[in-house]
Scaffold this active site. Structure first.
Site, PDB file in Angstrom:
ATOM      1  N   TYR A  81     -60.403  92.985  -9.926  1.00  0.00           N
ATOM      2  CA  TYR A  81     -61.835  93.202  -9.632  1.00  0.00           C
ATOM      3  C   TYR A  81     -61.716  93.636  -7.782  1.00  0.00           C
ATOM      4  O   TYR A  81     -60.830  93.060  -7.157  1.00  0.00           O
ATOM      5  CB  TYR A  81     -62.652  91.771  -9.641  1.00  0.00           C
ATOM      6  CG  TYR A  81     -63.369  91.667 -10.904  1.00  0.00           C
ATOM      7  CD1 TYR A  81     -64.058  92.439 -11.751  1.00  0.00           C
ATOM      8  CD2 TYR A  81     -62.904  90.417 -11.508  1.00  0.00           C
ATOM      9  CE1 TYR A  81     -64.392  92.277 -13.035  1.00  0.00           C
ATOM     10  CE2 TYR A  81     -63.378  90.068 -12.694  1.00  0.00           C
ATOM     11  CZ  TYR A  81     -64.146  90.875 -13.520  1.00  0.00           C
ATOM     12  OH  TYR A  81     -64.784  90.648 -14.875  1.00  0.00           O
ATOM     13  N   GLU A 127     -66.315  84.108 -12.410  1.00  0.00           N
ATOM     14  CA  GLU A 127     -66.485  82.782 -11.848  1.00  0.00           C
ATOM     15  C   GLU A 127     -66.689  82.842 -10.323  1.00  0.00           C
ATOM     16  O   GLU A 127     -66.067  81.710  -9.772  1.00  0.00           O
ATOM     17  CB  GLU A 127     -65.282  81.944 -12.314  1.00  0.00           C
ATOM     18  CG  GLU A 127     -65.411  81.586 -13.842  1.00  0.00           C
ATOM     19  CD  GLU A 127     -65.115  82.823 -14.724  1.00  0.00           C
ATOM     20  OE1 GLU A 127     -66.129  83.484 -15.501  1.00  0.00           O
ATOM     21  OE2 GLU A 127     -64.167  83.596 -14.715  1.00  0.00           O
ATOM     22  N   ASN A 186     -69.502  95.873 -15.533  1.00  0.00           N
ATOM     23  CA  ASN A 186     -68.698  94.606 -16.310  1.00  0.00           C
ATOM     24  C   ASN A 186     -69.407  93.735 -17.160  1.00  0.00           C
ATOM     25  O   ASN A 186     -70.337  93.205 -17.022  1.00  0.00           O
ATOM     26  CB  ASN A 186     -68.271  93.800 -14.968  1.00  0.00           C
ATOM     27  CG  ASN A 186     -67.379  92.726 -15.383  1.00  0.00           C
ATOM     28  OD1 ASN A 186     -66.554  92.580 -16.280  1.00  0.00           O
ATOM     29  ND2 ASN A 186     -67.790  91.245 -14.975  1.00  0.00           N
ATOM     30  N   GLU A 187     -68.870  93.862 -18.395  1.00  0.00           N
ATOM     31  CA  GLU A 187     -69.811  93.367 -19.519  1.00  0.00           C
ATOM     32  C   GLU A 187     -70.994  93.587 -19.570  1.00  0.00           C
ATOM     33  O   GLU A 187     -71.703  92.740 -19.630  1.00  0.00           O
ATOM     34  CB  GLU A 187     -69.119  92.072 -19.721  1.00  0.00           C
ATOM     35  CG  GLU A 187     -67.733  91.913 -20.060  1.00  0.00           C
ATOM     36  CD  GLU A 187     -67.474  90.544 -20.584  1.00  0.00           C
ATOM     37  OE1 GLU A 187     -68.116  89.352 -20.313  1.00  0.00           O
ATOM     38  OE2 GLU A 187     -66.195  90.341 -21.132  1.00  0.00           O
ATOM     39  N   GLU A 265     -59.686  92.325 -21.564  1.00  0.00           N
ATOM     40  CA  GLU A 265     -59.660  91.041 -21.002  1.00  0.00           C
ATOM     41  C   GLU A 265     -59.049  89.964 -22.377  1.00  0.00           C
ATOM     42  O   GLU A 265     -59.971  89.622 -23.142  1.00  0.00           O
ATOM     43  CB  GLU A 265     -61.081  90.547 -20.524  1.00  0.00           C
ATOM     44  CG  GLU A 265     -61.565  91.056 -19.483  1.00  0.00           C
ATOM     45  CD  GLU A 265     -62.860  90.383 -18.892  1.00  0.00           C
ATOM     46  OE1 GLU A 265     -63.047  89.205 -19.205  1.00  0.00           O
ATOM     47  OE2 GLU A 265     -63.317  90.804 -17.851  1.00  0.00           O
ATOM     48  N   TYR A 334     -56.440  78.559 -13.971  1.00  0.00           N
ATOM     49  CA  TYR A 334     -56.990  79.278 -15.333  1.00  0.00           C
ATOM     50  C   TYR A 334     -55.872  78.846 -16.447  1.00  0.00           C
ATOM     51  O   TYR A 334     -55.885  79.522 -17.860  1.00  0.00           O
ATOM     52  CB  TYR A 334     -56.887  80.700 -15.305  1.00  0.00           C
ATOM     53  CG  TYR A 334     -57.945  81.701 -15.839  1.00  0.00           C
ATOM     54  CD1 TYR A 334     -59.283  81.523 -15.638  1.00  0.00           C
ATOM     55  CD2 TYR A 334     -57.621  82.301 -16.795  1.00  0.00           C
ATOM     56  CE1 TYR A 334     -60.168  82.263 -16.500  1.00  0.00           C
ATOM     57  CE2 TYR A 334     -58.430  82.895 -18.102  1.00  0.00           C
ATOM     58  CZ  TYR A 334     -59.743  82.650 -17.652  1.00  0.00           C
ATOM     59  OH  TYR A 334     -60.728  83.720 -18.372  1.00  0.00           O
TER      60      TYR A 334
END
Ligand SMILES: *[C@@H]1O[C@H](CO)[C@@H](O)[C@H](O)[C@H]1NC(C)=O
Ligand SMILES: *[C@@H]1O[C@H](CO)[C@@H](O)[C@H](O)[C@H]1NC(C)=O
Length: 632
Positions: A81, A127, A186-187, A265, A334
């Site tokens: 990103y 996030e 994005n989504e 993703e 993560y």
């Protein structure tokens, strides 16, 4: 003879899959061959296994090591990103250095033989605070409708893209660079606005710069292509482990009958909120799903392959739970194949084996785990509370008065703390009285006359506290921002948004003191000039400041983890670098990752602001060689 054919095939495969990023000349291109369900790199068939790694979550000194570890796992692409708030933290003030040196990141990726996929958003979720949007959009336009064709929003996005995209241009494949794809939004399909006009605008704006030099794409969850896909733009889907990837591909095929299959993703791990158990994703199903996808010729991006850290105030939040708010932990480990420090985990080796069944071995040795160090316990000195007169003079900004409390954004403040003060109305003899703070965002350390009496918190929907008479007349609410919501994004203003009442009567006439905690030199000046008389005066207040020094003799210097076990909740700075929030009481994250790049030989400084816990006796903090992310 079969041996020769095999060798030729391997060579062909190598040419097809690598393509030397420096040697394409006039054939340089990256395109979609819809007819044959594939990508073409410089005119030759290409598919990728990629990993997400956000440059803004690791210090530049570790970028090459991490990128090489990705390449060594057989990956041929890195996806990142681009975070608007990292690059334009204040309106018109741009940052392209250090952790914001995107071009350097692209160049290193290229040198490590990785192609690059860029996802500029401008909404990135990830996030991160406010999904990557800079907070000042809400200062400038309090009613802005993000991610829609709100004219103010479009104008600001255009201004940002006019700065960003010309910098990227020369790195696009068509210009001979490593960047093969650029995303649009994005989504977006998961966002209720479903504003096709906005997507069309963003497509046109991106296309203006990218032209045919890279492939434009969108990514969505398989059921959300309706509002997320854009005619003429490659649609891709996002999904994690599953027994049946085909069901997801079929949903993609409904919108896009031909073209390469891409899972943009694919989740080998997951993120974690405070108070939850650390997210763990078993590697077996990840490897199985990966093999199934690669067998059907798909391209796949691991989200995340390396997660890193939400340093400083960059962590975001979600909108679930009893208070419709769940703050993300500082670590973005993560449970990814490369851990928070960039070291390979057992998950890494399992997935590497699976990847190498489908892509050629790049013959890059897997970089070893880097050593970590522990340090002798560090004793910290006390420097009173942030609420003391001396600290306010040194650290507080622009005390402002208004009838009702103002938000952080109205005060033009990104994060940190704001102290709200008012006079408790007299003339009542009910005892105690209930103090109620409506629409608190997010956490208030409640004081009367500089005495800390308790905590209110949005996440737990705890918005009131009894206050007994005779404690004093000065009400002080030290309000912490724990990160703006990043998903299904709303305008998540911070501070006190509603009314504050005492026994049902609204309290008016507030003064606000800002503690953005952005400029470390102010903290250092404060500590250097500290006279000591305030320790007593503010000993009952929250937000106590501590500082100490520790010496590093060894060279080379290794990463370490600061362990605030025994402390409550707060912030840690090392040598002026804001490591982020700690909160071992809530967990699951206990230790904070300390990258070697912020340490030096000789004397180093640690500064802690402890928001809520009284530290009795000696204030001591330790550094260990092991992360502790699974609770105390
Ligand atoms: C984007 O460009 C197309 C083609 O030029 C045009 O038809 C469309 O109206 C543009 N979209 C917006 C929102 O301006
Ligand atoms: C608030 O301040 C205004 C203006 O100074 C004053 O007229 C008013 O009485 C104050 N209200 C309270 C509740 O103190």
């Amino acid at each position: 003879m079969p041996q020769l054919i095999y060798t030729l095939l391997l060579m062909l495969l190598a040419v097809v899959t690598f393509g030397d990023t420096k040697a394409c000349n006039e054939t340089c291109s990256f395109t979609v061959d819809y007819e044959h369900d594939r990508f073409l790199l410089d005119g030759k068939p290409f598919r990728f296994v990629s990993g997400s790694f956000h440059y803004f979550r690791a210090l530049p000194g570790s970028w090459r090591h991490i990128l090489r570890s990705m390449r060594a796992a057989g990956l041929n692409v890195v996806m990142t990103y681009i975070e608007w708030s990292t690059h334009e933290p204040k309106e018109g003030i741009y940052n392209w250095d250090g952790i914001a040196n995107l071009e350097e990141f692209i160049r290193i990726a290229d040198e490590e033989n990785l192609y690059v996929v860029l996802r500029p958003g401008p909404y990135i979720c990830a996030e991160r605070d406010m999904g990557g949007f800079p907070y000042w959009l809400l200062t400038k336009y309090p009613s802005m409708k993000l991610r829609t064709s709100d004219a103010d929003f479009l104008r600001e996005v255009e201004k940002w893209y006019d700065v960003l995209l010309p910098r990227i241009k020369k790195y696009l494949r068509g210009q001979g660079g490593p960047v093969i794809m650029v995303s649009i939004e994005n989504e977006y399909g998961s966002f209720s606005a479903c504003d096709h006009e906005y997507l069309s605008f963003l497509k046109n704006l991106t296309e203006k710069y990218v032209q045919n030099d890279a492939v434009l794409f969108t990514n969505d969850m398989p059921d959300q292509l309706e509002c997320g896909s854009i005619p003429g733009v490659l649609a891709t889907v996002d999904f994690g482990t599953t027994d049946n990837p085909d069901q997801h591909w079929q949903k993609l095929r409904k919108y896009q009958p031909k073209g390469p299959l891409v899972n943009a993703e694919f989740y080998p791990g997951w993120f974690t909120h405070w108070t939850e158990p650390m997210a763990r994703v078993a590697v077996g199903p990840v490897a199985d799903t990966l093999r199934t996808m690669l067998s059907s010729g798909a391209s796949v991006n691991f989200y995340m392959f390396f997660g890193g850290t939400n340093f400083g105030f960059t962590a975001g939040a979600n909108g679930g739970g009893p208070g419709e708010y769940q703050a993300d932990i500082t670590s973005y480990d993560y449970d990814a194949p490369l851990d928070e420090a960039g070291d390979p985990t057992s998950k890494y080796y399992t997935l590497r084996s699976a990847v190498l069944e489908y892509l050629p071995d790049p013959d890059v040795p897997v970089p070893p785990r880097l050593p970590k160090m522990s340090l002798p316990p560090v004793k910290l000195n006390r420097y009173g509370s942030l609420m003391s007169t001396e600290a306010r003079q040194a650290l507080g900004y622009h005390t402002k008065s208004s009838e009702r409390p103002l938000s952080f954004e109205a005060l033009d403040q990104h994060s940190g703390l704001v102290l709200y003060e008012a006079t408790i109305p007299s003339g009542t003899n009910r005892d105690p009285l209930l103090l109620k703070v409506q629409d608190l965002r997010d956490r208030a350390y409640v004081h009367v006359n500089n005495k800390f009496i308790g905590v209110l918190y949005r996440e737990n929907a705890i918005d009131s506290i009894p206050v007994s008479l005779g404690q004093g007349e000065r009400l002080q609410l030290l309000v912490e921002n724990l990160g703006r919501i990043n998903y299904a994004i709303a305008n998540d203003f911070k501070g006190i948004l509603g009314s504050v009442t005492f026994d049902g009567n609204e309290i008016l006439n507030w003064t606000m003191t800002r503690f953005p905690l952005e400029d470390y030199s102010l903290l250092q000046n404060y500590v250097d000039r500290y006279s000591g008389y305030e320790v007593e005066a503010s000993r009952n207040a929250a937000a106590q400041i501590f500082q100490g020094t520790f010496v590093i003799h060894s060279q080379p210097i290794h990463d370490t983890y600061v362990d605030p076990t025994g402390w409550g909740k707060g912030l840690i700075f090392i040598n002026g670098f804001n490591l982020g929030r700690y909160w071992p009481l809530a967990g699951p994250q206990v230790t904070l990752y300390v990258p070697r790049h912020i340490l030096h030989e000789g004397s180093n400084t640690i500064l802690v602001i402890e928001y809520q816990q009284e530290i009795q006796g000696d204030a001591v903090i330790t550094f260990t060689d092991q992360p502790k992310l699974d609770g105390l």
